[in-house]
Design a protein around this motif. Structure first.
Motif, PDB file in Angstrom:
ATOM      1  N   GLY A 273      73.940 -48.657 -44.724  1.00  0.00           N
ATOM      2  CA  GLY A 273      74.401 -47.886 -43.557  1.00  0.00           C
ATOM      3  C   GLY A 273      74.744 -46.464 -43.924  1.00  0.00           C
ATOM      4  O   GLY A 273      74.078 -45.840 -44.756  1.00  0.00           O
ATOM      5  N   ASN A 274      75.837 -45.999 -43.342  1.00  0.00           N
ATOM      6  CA  ASN A 274      76.189 -44.591 -43.431  1.00  0.00           C
ATOM      7  C   ASN A 274      76.882 -44.240 -44.758  1.00  0.00           C
ATOM      8  O   ASN A 274      78.047 -43.867 -44.797  1.00  0.00           O
ATOM      9  CB  ASN A 274      77.104 -44.259 -42.237  1.00  0.00           C
ATOM     10  N   ILE A 275      76.125 -44.369 -45.869  1.00  0.00           N
ATOM     11  CA  ILE A 275      76.628 -43.988 -47.191  1.00  0.00           C
ATOM     12  C   ILE A 275      75.491 -43.288 -47.933  1.00  0.00           C
ATOM     13  O   ILE A 275      74.321 -43.469 -47.578  1.00  0.00           O
ATOM     14  CB  ILE A 275      77.099 -45.211 -48.025  1.00  0.00           C
ATOM     15  N   ALA A 276      75.832 -42.518 -48.974  1.00  0.00           N
ATOM     16  CA  ALA A 276      74.819 -41.725 -49.667  1.00  0.00           C
ATOM     17  C   ALA A 276      73.726 -42.620 -50.263  1.00  0.00           C
ATOM     18  O   ALA A 276      72.541 -42.421 -50.003  1.00  0.00           O
ATOM     19  CB  ALA A 276      75.470 -40.877 -50.754  1.00  0.00           C
ATOM     20  N   THR A 277      74.122 -43.621 -51.054  1.00  0.00           N
ATOM     21  CA  THR A 277      73.113 -44.524 -51.620  1.00  0.00           C
ATOM     22  C   THR A 277      73.517 -45.975 -51.388  1.00  0.00           C
ATOM     23  O   THR A 277      74.627 -46.372 -51.740  1.00  0.00           O
ATOM     24  CB  THR A 277      72.975 -44.324 -53.151  1.00  0.00           C
ATOM     25  N   PRO A 278      72.613 -46.760 -50.795  1.00  0.00           N
ATOM     26  CA  PRO A 278      72.899 -48.179 -50.595  1.00  0.00           C
ATOM     27  C   PRO A 278      73.136 -48.845 -51.946  1.00  0.00           C
ATOM     28  O   PRO A 278      72.566 -48.433 -52.958  1.00  0.00           O
ATOM     29  CB  PRO A 278      71.625 -48.713 -49.952  1.00  0.00           C
ATOM     30  N   GLY A 323      81.251 -44.707 -51.390  1.00  0.00           N
ATOM     31  CA  GLY A 323      81.235 -43.363 -50.821  1.00  0.00           C
ATOM     32  C   GLY A 323      81.315 -43.339 -49.302  1.00  0.00           C
ATOM     33  O   GLY A 323      80.925 -42.350 -48.670  1.00  0.00           O
ATOM     34  N   ALA A 324      81.832 -44.415 -48.677  1.00  0.00           N
ATOM     35  CA  ALA A 324      81.998 -44.401 -47.217  1.00  0.00           C
ATOM     36  C   ALA A 324      83.158 -43.477 -46.857  1.00  0.00           C
ATOM     37  O   ALA A 324      84.129 -43.375 -47.601  1.00  0.00           O
ATOM     38  CB  ALA A 324      82.274 -45.808 -46.713  1.00  0.00           C
ATOM     39  N   THR A 325      83.051 -42.803 -45.712  1.00  0.00           N
ATOM     40  CA  THR A 325      84.141 -41.932 -45.283  1.00  0.00           C
ATOM     41  C   THR A 325      85.286 -42.794 -44.783  1.00  0.00           C
ATOM     42  O   THR A 325      85.073 -43.712 -43.999  1.00  0.00           O
ATOM     43  CB  THR A 325      83.714 -41.041 -44.086  1.00  0.00           C
ATOM     44  N   GLU A 326      86.490 -42.469 -45.229  1.00  0.00           N
ATOM     45  CA  GLU A 326      87.661 -43.252 -44.814  1.00  0.00           C
ATOM     46  C   GLU A 326      87.778 -43.209 -43.291  1.00  0.00           C
ATOM     47  O   GLU A 326      87.641 -42.157 -42.665  1.00  0.00           O
ATOM     48  CB  GLU A 326      88.942 -42.691 -45.464  1.00  0.00           C
ATOM     49  N   GLY A 327      87.974 -44.367 -42.713  1.00  0.00           N
ATOM     50  CA  GLY A 327      88.053 -44.460 -41.249  1.00  0.00           C
ATOM     51  C   GLY A 327      86.745 -44.910 -40.623  1.00  0.00           C
ATOM     52  O   GLY A 327      86.681 -45.112 -39.412  1.00  0.00           O
ATOM     53  N   ALA A 328      85.687 -45.079 -41.448  1.00  0.00           N
ATOM     54  CA  ALA A 328      84.420 -45.583 -40.902  1.00  0.00           C
ATOM     55  C   ALA A 328      84.599 -47.029 -40.444  1.00  0.00           C
ATOM     56  O   ALA A 328      85.431 -47.758 -40.982  1.00  0.00           O
ATOM     57  CB  ALA A 328      83.335 -45.516 -41.967  1.00  0.00           C
ATOM     58  N   VAL A 396      77.581 -53.331 -43.569  1.00  0.00           N
ATOM     59  CA  VAL A 396      76.937 -52.152 -42.993  1.00  0.00           C
ATOM     60  C   VAL A 396      78.003 -51.152 -42.592  1.00  0.00           C
ATOM     61  O   VAL A 396      78.878 -51.453 -41.780  1.00  0.00           O
ATOM     62  CB  VAL A 396      76.078 -52.528 -41.763  1.00  0.00           C
ATOM     63  N   VAL A 397      77.945 -49.960 -43.172  1.00  0.00           N
ATOM     64  CA  VAL A 397      78.914 -48.918 -42.839  1.00  0.00           C
ATOM     65  C   VAL A 397      78.379 -48.126 -41.646  1.00  0.00           C
ATOM     66  O   VAL A 397      77.235 -47.705 -41.636  1.00  0.00           O
ATOM     67  CB  VAL A 397      79.133 -47.973 -44.048  1.00  0.00           C
ATOM     68  N   ARG A 398      79.229 -47.947 -40.612  1.00  0.00           N
ATOM     69  CA  ARG A 398      78.787 -47.228 -39.403  1.00  0.00           C
ATOM     70  C   ARG A 398      79.146 -45.747 -39.460  1.00  0.00           C
ATOM     71  O   ARG A 398      80.165 -45.388 -40.026  1.00  0.00           O
ATOM     72  CB  ARG A 398      79.445 -47.846 -38.158  1.00  0.00           C
TER      73      ARG A 398
END
Ligand SMILES: Nc1nc2c(c(=O)[nH]1)N[C@H]1C(S)=C(S)[C@@H](COP(=O)(O)O)O[C@H]1N2
Ligand SMILES: [Mo]
Length: 398
Positions: A273-278, A323-328, A396-398
């Motif tokens: 999902g919404n991260i630099a590298t899976p 590397g997910a943004t905090e609060g995702a 899965v990071v949104r």
């Protein structure tokens, strides 16, 4: 309006001389009396309202609209509200049956309709009575895992709840003015003559039996979520300490069809999902990572709950290191692909980043049982059981 009222009365015809519609047909009983009906109505109204509100809350948590975010803390809040939902539903059964029995002679009163307002009040009774009976019956069927309907239980239960509460509000509006006199002046009702027979059940006796039944039913079922009363849970659909590793299983690995995939050496946990590298982890990778221990209950929407000691990867740490943004927000996905009502679940920011939310590898000191979600299951504070996904294979990071 009065013309219409006359017409309604006219259509009712003449008073019959025989049968339940004749005058005074129920005069012999002091139990079909307004005061009893009013007292039962108040208690039932309170238990139904609590059941309605806790049910709506559970619905909001599982199907959150954009304006609603259920917090991850306090960790035990959902256990309390859902325990209350099922308990008030169960206690309502004797209350509702007694209430219907007390008031049924009113169906036979003559004339059946006296005015347009009376007609509306009568018509509103059908959704109220039918809805209430359906809610209690389908609820009991559901917590005992009996699902005979062609329709979806949660959808039907939800729709019926709104219909019933609508009927209840109209009923309260119609009865508000007679409630006070009914409670205050016992014995003025025409169906409550002073000369009632002295044998048989007294009014107080009837209320004692009904409230007693509600109390006993609560006591012999509440043990499925209140641990000190577990031993009393004769009629509880679940014993919270019975099952592999000391807690219950609803869905087995076999019935979910995941046995081969979950036990395969090819098992991987993916973070996408919404991260630099899976990222991809083997089970050994996961075991080598820092582990977190938490004690959190499984709280099934069916009203049982079980405390379990879990050990696994902190979701917060995993998201951070990916590397997910905090609060995702996050979705977890199961290996399970058949019979999927609970194959994925969403975690809002509060749940995804809570210190206690864990991807568990162990339960109560041992590697997770296959039926409890081996190799990896989600466990987070203050979540319905249906959202504690087992056999997790993707985050899965949104
Ligand atoms: N993949 C998957 N996860 C699932 C389920 C399921 O059917 N499939 N059942 C849920 C339900 S209803 C509950 S109460 C909890 C605990 O269920 P269990 O008793 O089947 O372990 O897991 C949840 N996780
Ligand atoms: Mo559940």
């Amino acid at each position: 309006m009065s013309r219409l009222d006359d017409l309604v009365r006219e259509l009712s015809g003449k008073a019959p001389q025989k049968g339940p519609l004749r005058e005074g047909a129920f005069d012999g009983s002091r139990l079909h009396q307004r005061r009893i009906a009013a007292i039962l109505g108040i208690v039932l109204g309170v238990s139904f309202t609590v059941c309605f509100l806790t049910g709506m809350l559970s619905h909001l948590i599982q199907y959150p609209p954009s304006w609603f975010a259920w917090p991850a803390q306090p960790a035990g809040l959902y256990r309390f509200t859902q325990g209350l939902h099922v308990a008030t539903g169960i206690a309502s059964i004797p209350l509702l049956l007694a209430k219907l029995w007390t008031v049924y002679p009113r169906l036979f009163r003559f004339p059946p309709l006296t005015s347009v307002a009376h007609l509306i009040e009568r018509v509103a009774l059908s959704p109220l009575v039918a809805g209430a009976l359906f809610l209690l019956f389908s609820g009991i069927a559901s917590i005992t895992r009996w699902n005979p309907w062609p329709f979806s239980f949660p959808v039907a239960h939800y729709v019926a709840a709104w219909i019933t509460i609508g009927g209840l509000i109209i009923h309260l509006g119609a009865k508000a003015s007679v409630l006070r006199p009914a409670l205050a002046r016992a014995g003025t009702d025409h169906s409550d003559p002073a000369a009632t027979p002295s044998d048989g059940l007294s009014r107080r006796g009837l209320l004692a039996v009904v409230f007693g039944a509600a109390g006993v039913l609560t006591l012999v079922t509440i043990g499925q979520t209140v641990r000190p009363l577990e031993w009393l849970g004769l009629l509880a659909p679940r014993k919270p300490t019975v099952g592999p590793q000391g807690f219950p299983v609803n869905k087995t690995a076999q019935s979910a069809g995941i046995t081969a995939a979950a036990t395969s050496p090819d098992y991987r946990l993916q973070v996408t999902g919404n991260i630099a590298t899976p990222r991809t982890f083997t089970l050994d990778d996961l075991r080598a990572m820092p582990q977190r221990e938490v004690t959190l209950p499984i709280v099934c929407v069916d009203g049982w709950s079980a405390n379990v000691h879990w050990r696994g990867i902190s979701l917060r740490d995993l998201l951070g290191s990916a590397g997910a943004t905090e609060g995702a927000t996050v979705e977890v996905r199961s290996l399970q692909v058949a019979g999927c009502r609970y194959c994925t679940s969403e975690l809002n920011a509060s749940h995804a980043w809570d210190e206690e939310t864990v991807l568990a590898l162990e339960a109560n000191g041992d590697v997770l049982d296959l039926d409890h979600g081996f190799p990896v299951r989600l466990i987070g504070p203050n979540r319905p059981g249906v959202m504690q996904t087992k056999w997790v294979t993707e985050v899965v990071v949104r």
